[in-house]
Scaffold this active site. Structure first.
Site, PDB file in Angstrom:
ATOM      1  NE  ARG A 144     -72.823 -25.692 -65.581  1.00 45.69           N
ATOM      2  CZ  ARG A 144     -73.949 -26.248 -65.153  1.00 45.69           C
ATOM      3  NH1 ARG A 144     -74.824 -26.718 -66.008  1.00 45.69           N
ATOM      4  NH2 ARG A 144     -74.211 -26.318 -63.876  1.00 45.69           N
TER       5      ARG A 144
ATOM      6  NE  ARG B 125     -89.366 -23.329 -60.741  1.00 47.66           N
ATOM      7  CZ  ARG B 125     -88.316 -24.153 -60.669  1.00 47.66           C
ATOM      8  NH1 ARG B 125     -88.452 -25.315 -60.085  1.00 47.66           N
ATOM      9  NH2 ARG B 125     -87.172 -23.821 -61.203  1.00 47.66           N
TER      10      ARG B 125
ATOM     11  NE  ARG C 109     -89.956 -29.421 -62.974  1.00 47.48           N
ATOM     12  CZ  ARG C 109     -88.691 -29.411 -62.563  1.00 47.48           C
ATOM     13  NH1 ARG C 109     -88.187 -30.463 -61.960  1.00 47.48           N
ATOM     14  NH2 ARG C 109     -87.945 -28.348 -62.763  1.00 47.48           N
TER      15      ARG C 109
ATOM     16  CE  LYS D  23     -76.672 -32.289 -64.322  1.00 48.18           C
ATOM     17  NZ  LYS D  23     -76.106 -31.718 -63.083  1.00 48.18           N
TER      18      LYS D  23
ATOM     19  NE  ARG E 241     -82.578 -24.182 -67.531  1.00 49.96           N
ATOM     20  CZ  ARG E 241     -83.241 -24.980 -66.680  1.00 49.96           C
ATOM     21  NH1 ARG E 241     -84.561 -25.055 -66.727  1.00 49.96           N
ATOM     22  NH2 ARG E 241     -82.599 -25.685 -65.808  1.00 49.96           N
TER      23      ARG E 241
END
Ligand SMILES: [Zn+2]
Length: 217
Positions: free
Chosen positions: A88, A160, A127, A13, A171
């Site tokens: 949201r 992370r 990642r 995004k 999430r």
């Protein structure tokens, strides 16, 4: 052009928001940035927000909406803006409606970047971040030259907390629960453009532009 850009964590995004800022020459309005500015400048609203933040609570929508009201009335918002990641939730969407009415603004469209959970989890869990300089690598698309080491500073790479599959899943669940009703809210008004976001950055850009140009009058 007054846009809302929403999408799940990890969909890219931020990259598309930056592109749209340059394309339409309008500011990107992120509630996180506005909140940080108010807190940093010790404004009345910033102090109000801090009472909640100190207790580890969410800043209430009404405080955020009041901050947005000030921000959207600034000169650089005269020819439009991109609301990044807001609203949201349904209460936020309703609050935004009231706020835009007060300002005499009308939203042009709501761009929703859509992608499967499995693809997000696959991307994010690959990642790796550098412990020393925070540089981010992706083992799939942009691997480090030497396994486990940063190209820039040779620091150790690590996964992370935010990129651990369980965390991502959590999430995403919150996103589905809270934000999908928001899409429905705007779909009912014929304002939602759902963008298939599994392609390359350029492909997604092209798709977004094609779909929202019609609103640009
Ligand atoms: Zn590094």
């Amino acid at each position: 052009m007054r846009l809302v850009l929403i999408g799940p964590p990890g969909v890219g995004k931020g990259t598309q928001a930056k592109f749209l800022v340059d394309y339409f020459i309008i500011p990107q309005i992120s509630t996180g940035d506005i909140l940080r500015n108010h807190v940093r400048n010790n404004t009345t609203l910033g102090n109000e927000a801090q009472v909640y933040m100190r207790d580890g609570k969410l800043v209430p929508d009404i405080v955020i909406l009041n901050m947005m009201k000030n921000r959207l009335a600034e000169d650089d918002c005269a020819s439009g803006y991109i609301l990044d990641g807001f609203p949201r939730t349904i209460p936020q969407a309703e609050g935004l409606d009231d706020l835009l009415n007060i300002l005499g603004h009308q939203l042009d469209c709501v761009v929703m970047m859509n992608i499967s959970d499995s693809l997000i989890i696959n991307r994010l869990s690959n990642r790796r971040s550098c412990k020393e300089c925070n540089q981010i690598f992706n083992l799939l698309y942009d691997p480090p030259q030497q396994a486990g080491k940063c190209n820039k500073c040779n620091g150790d790479l690590f996964l992370r907390e935010d990129d651990i599959p369980d965390t991502i899943q959590r999430r995403l669940s919150i996103y589905h629960q809270q934000t999908e009703p928001v899409i429905e809210y705007y779909t009912k008004r014929d304002m939602a453009e759902i963008i298939d976001s599994k392609g390359t950055i350029k492909e997604i850009q092209a798709q977004i532009i094609e779909r929202i140009e019609v609103y640009n009058s």
